[in-house]
Design a protein around this motif. Structure first.
Motif, PDB file in Angstrom:
ATOM      1  N   ILE A  29       0.851  -1.186   0.000  1.00 30.00           N
ATOM      2  CA  ILE A  29       0.000   0.000   0.000  1.00 30.00           C
ATOM      3  C   ILE A  29       0.884   1.233   0.000  1.00 30.00           C
ATOM      4  N   THR A  30       0.516   2.171  -0.838  1.00 27.96           N
ATOM      5  CA  THR A  30       1.287   3.402  -0.953  1.00 27.96           C
ATOM      6  C   THR A  30       0.344   4.596  -0.845  1.00 27.96           C
ATOM      7  N   THR A  31       0.849   5.634  -0.231  1.00 26.45           N
ATOM      8  CA  THR A  31       0.083   6.871  -0.142  1.00 26.45           C
ATOM      9  C   THR A  31       1.040   8.001   0.189  1.00 26.45           C
ATOM     10  N   SER A  32       0.558   9.204   0.064  1.00 30.05           N
ATOM     11  CA  SER A  32       1.323  10.383   0.464  1.00 30.05           C
ATOM     12  C   SER A  32       0.589  11.084   1.586  1.00 30.05           C
ATOM     13  N   MET A  33       1.338  11.605   2.524  1.00 29.44           N
ATOM     14  CA  MET A  33       0.735  12.380   3.599  1.00 29.44           C
ATOM     15  C   MET A  33       1.709  13.470   4.024  1.00 29.44           C
ATOM     16  N   ASP A  34       1.152  14.467   4.677  1.00 28.30           N
ATOM     17  CA  ASP A  34       1.939  15.607   5.129  1.00 28.30           C
ATOM     18  C   ASP A  34       2.270  15.423   6.606  1.00 28.30           C
ATOM     19  N   PRO A  35       3.539  15.233   6.982  1.00 28.80           N
ATOM     20  CA  PRO A  35       3.889  15.073   8.393  1.00 28.80           C
ATOM     21  C   PRO A  35       3.426  16.243   9.256  1.00 28.80           C
ATOM     22  N   ALA A  36       3.278  17.425   8.665  1.00 24.16           N
ATOM     23  CA  ALA A  36       2.843  18.599   9.434  1.00 24.16           C
ATOM     24  C   ALA A  36       1.390  18.490   9.871  1.00 24.16           C
ATOM     25  N   GLU A  37       0.649  17.540   9.310  1.00 19.23           N
ATOM     26  CA  GLU A  37      -0.763  17.378   9.673  1.00 19.23           C
ATOM     27  C   GLU A  37      -0.934  17.046  11.149  1.00 19.23           C
ATOM     28  N   THR A  38       0.053  16.383  11.746  1.00 25.05           N
ATOM     29  CA  THR A  38      -0.025  16.100  13.179  1.00 25.05           C
ATOM     30  C   THR A  38      -0.068  17.395  13.972  1.00 25.05           C
ATOM     31  N   ARG A  39       0.837  18.310  13.666  1.00 28.43           N
ATOM     32  CA  ARG A  39       0.848  19.605  14.359  1.00 28.43           C
ATOM     33  C   ARG A  39      -0.448  20.366  14.100  1.00 28.43           C
ATOM     34  N   ILE A  40      -0.921  20.326  12.871  1.00 21.53           N
ATOM     35  CA  ILE A  40      -2.156  21.045  12.527  1.00 21.53           C
ATOM     36  C   ILE A  40      -3.341  20.459  13.283  1.00 21.53           C
ATOM     37  N   ALA A  41      -3.423  19.124  13.347  1.00 20.54           N
ATOM     38  CA  ALA A  41      -4.528  18.477  14.057  1.00 20.54           C
ATOM     39  C   ALA A  41      -4.512  18.838  15.539  1.00 20.54           C
ATOM     40  N   ARG A  42      -3.330  18.867  16.123  1.00 18.61           N
ATOM     41  CA  ARG A  42      -3.231  19.173  17.556  1.00 18.61           C
ATOM     42  C   ARG A  42      -3.555  20.637  17.840  1.00 18.61           C
ATOM     43  N   GLN A  43      -3.293  21.499  16.870  1.00 21.35           N
ATOM     44  CA  GLN A  43      -3.661  22.906  17.040  1.00 21.35           C
ATOM     45  C   GLN A  43      -5.151  23.126  16.806  1.00 21.35           C
ATOM     46  N   THR A  44      -5.699  22.415  15.822  1.00 23.52           N
ATOM     47  CA  THR A  44      -7.117  22.564  15.489  1.00 23.52           C
ATOM     48  C   THR A  44      -8.009  22.038  16.600  1.00 23.52           C
ATOM     49  N   PHE A  45      -7.645  20.885  17.139  1.00 22.36           N
ATOM     50  CA  PHE A  45      -8.399  20.283  18.242  1.00 22.36           C
ATOM     51  C   PHE A  45      -7.395  19.853  19.302  1.00 22.36           C
ATOM     52  N   PRO A  46      -7.088  20.728  20.272  1.00 19.94           N
ATOM     53  CA  PRO A  46      -6.005  20.468  21.230  1.00 19.94           C
ATOM     54  C   PRO A  46      -6.408  19.486  22.330  1.00 19.94           C
ATOM     55  N   GLY A  47      -6.773  18.289  21.932  1.00 21.45           N
ATOM     56  CA  GLY A  47      -7.198  17.292  22.909  1.00 21.45           C
ATOM     57  C   GLY A  47      -6.105  16.885  23.873  1.00 21.45           C
ATOM     58  N   LEU A  48      -4.894  16.670  23.370  1.00 18.13           N
ATOM     59  CA  LEU A  48      -3.801  16.246  24.246  1.00 18.13           C
ATOM     60  C   LEU A  48      -3.463  17.291  25.295  1.00 18.13           C
ATOM     61  N   ALA A  49      -3.727  18.549  24.983  1.00 19.64           N
ATOM     62  CA  ALA A  49      -3.415  19.633  25.928  1.00 19.64           C
ATOM     63  C   ALA A  49      -4.282  19.567  27.179  1.00 19.64           C
ATOM     64  N   SER A  50      -5.378  18.799  27.145  1.00 20.50           N
ATOM     65  CA  SER A  50      -6.274  18.702  28.299  1.00 20.50           C
ATOM     66  C   SER A  50      -5.912  17.562  29.241  1.00 20.50           C
ATOM     67  N   ARG A  51      -4.835  16.862  28.982  1.00 20.48           N
ATOM     68  CA  ARG A  51      -4.409  15.792  29.882  1.00 20.48           C
ATOM     69  C   ARG A  51      -4.117  16.348  31.271  1.00 20.48           C
ATOM     70  N   LYS A  52      -4.386  15.539  32.301  1.00 21.13           N
ATOM     71  CA  LYS A  52      -4.179  15.948  33.685  1.00 21.13           C
ATOM     72  C   LYS A  52      -2.865  15.379  34.212  1.00 21.13           C
ATOM     73  N   PRO A  53      -1.961  16.235  34.617  1.00 22.87           N
ATOM     74  CA  PRO A  53      -0.638  15.746  35.044  1.00 22.87           C
ATOM     75  C   PRO A  53      -0.692  14.841  36.262  1.00 22.87           C
ATOM     76  N   PHE A  54      -1.707  14.987  37.124  1.00 18.68           N
ATOM     77  CA  PHE A  54      -1.741  14.138  38.321  1.00 18.68           C
ATOM     78  C   PHE A  54      -2.025  12.671  37.965  1.00 18.68           C
ATOM     79  N   LEU A  55      -2.546  12.436  36.756  1.00 17.16           N
ATOM     80  CA  LEU A  55      -2.757  11.064  36.315  1.00 17.16           C
ATOM     81  C   LEU A  55      -1.472  10.436  35.791  1.00 17.16           C
ATOM     82  N   ASN A  56      -0.463  11.245  35.576  1.00 14.15           N
ATOM     83  CA  ASN A  56       0.826  10.763  35.107  1.00 14.15           C
ATOM     84  C   ASN A  56       1.913  11.619  35.757  1.00 14.15           C
ATOM     85  N   PRO A  57       2.185  11.368  37.055  1.00  9.63           N
ATOM     86  CA  PRO A  57       3.110  12.247  37.797  1.00  9.63           C
ATOM     87  C   PRO A  57       4.521  12.280  37.265  1.00  9.63           C
ATOM     88  N   GLU A  58       4.912  11.282  36.457  1.00  7.69           N
ATOM     89  CA  GLU A  58       6.266  11.266  35.924  1.00  7.69           C
ATOM     90  C   GLU A  58       6.393  12.121  34.663  1.00  7.69           C
TER      91      GLU A  58
END
Length: 272
Positions: A239-268
């Motif tokens: 299987i072959t395809t093309s994708m833009d590696p920058a899409e990860t950054r764009i997705a995280r900026q568009t919908f910042p789900g990871l930014a809502s993680r709670k540090p007390f659930l992962n103290p390390e």
């Protein structure tokens, strides 16, 4: 420092069936498949494709070190093809221990990263009896972003993928020998690992029969939204395809789900 290239990245995931009891024929088969992807930036192979995951009685005989012919040949081929190559995994021999090991090789033929499978599979499998588990998540900085490496059963452990995200991962590379009847699990887990971590994910799975067990195939390339960009069925395929590696950054900026993680659930976790 990350130095992600701009523009589209061409990916090839090679889905192979196993030729049992003939490692050399399998290496030639893989080399031929890799050569058929002359325009790819990244090529990935499946798990223990040289031996066959279910051929446990051959693990010791087929085991190789990082300096033995298998990896040496693939390094030479990666340089010749000017392609970043995920070798899939093989049975690695290190002193008196065996590991399920995958290697990421640069387009210059250099080893960028080595990952030893952490979660060995013990259900109707002898992997846990024969091999030693790895103990270190692996993320490597490349021109295409930070690539995290995982193998097959690892997909069932989301904490590994979050650990890789905490190390900066923007794309996951997963080699596998995932069998029937758990096709739906395979499809869901790959998509969810990409979606929940807002990462690209590229997986290469085995197909066909191996020691009377059938693999599911269905190798995929998935974007950070969990959308399958390209996928295979259960036969041999590239299987072959093309994708833009920058899409990860764009997705995280568009919908910042990871930014809502709670540090007390992962103290390390650092960098809050």
């Amino acid at each position: 420092m990350n130095h992600t290239k701009t523009g589209l990245m061409k990916i090839a995931a090679i889905q192979l069936s196993v030729i049992e009891n003939d490692p050399e024929a399998m290496v030639k088969k893989a080399e031929k498949a890799i050569r058929s992807c002359p325009d790819a930036d990244l090529v990935i192979l499946p798990e223990i494709w040289q031996t066959g995951f279910m051929c446990f009685d051959r693990y010791e005989a087929d085991a190789q070190t990082l300096e033995d012919p298998l990896i040496t040949r693939l390094k030479i081929l990666a340089k010749e093809m000017n392609v970043m190559l995920h070798t899939g995994s093989f049975v690695e021999k290190d002193k008196d221990r065996l590991y399920n090991t995958s290697v990421l090789v640069s387009a210059d033929g250099d080893i960028l990263a080595v990952y030893r499978k952490i979660h060995l599979f013990g259900f109707q499998s002898q992997e846990t009896q024969i091999l030693t588990p790895g103990d270190t998540p692996v993320v490597v900085d490349t021109p295409f972003g930070y690539l995290g490496m995982a193998t097959c059963f690892d997909l069932r452990f989301p904490e590994l993928f979050r650990a890789m995200v905490d190390q900066g991962a923007t794309m996951f590379l997963v080699c596998s020998a995932w069998p029937y009847p758990r096709l739906e699990h395979w499809i869901m887990l790959n998509r969810v690992r990409a979606l929940e971590n807002q990462c690209h994910l590229v997986c290469a799975n085995c197909c066909g029969m191996n020691n009377n067990i059938q693999f599911v195939g269905h190798s995929m390339v998935i974007d950070p939204w969990g959308t399958v960009l390209a996928g295979a069925g259960d036969e041999e395929a590239i299987i072959t395809t093309s994708m833009d590696p920058a899409e990860t950054r764009i997705a995280r900026q568009t919908f910042p789900g990871l930014a809502s993680r709670k540090p007390f659930l992962n103290p390390e976790r650092t960098g809050e």
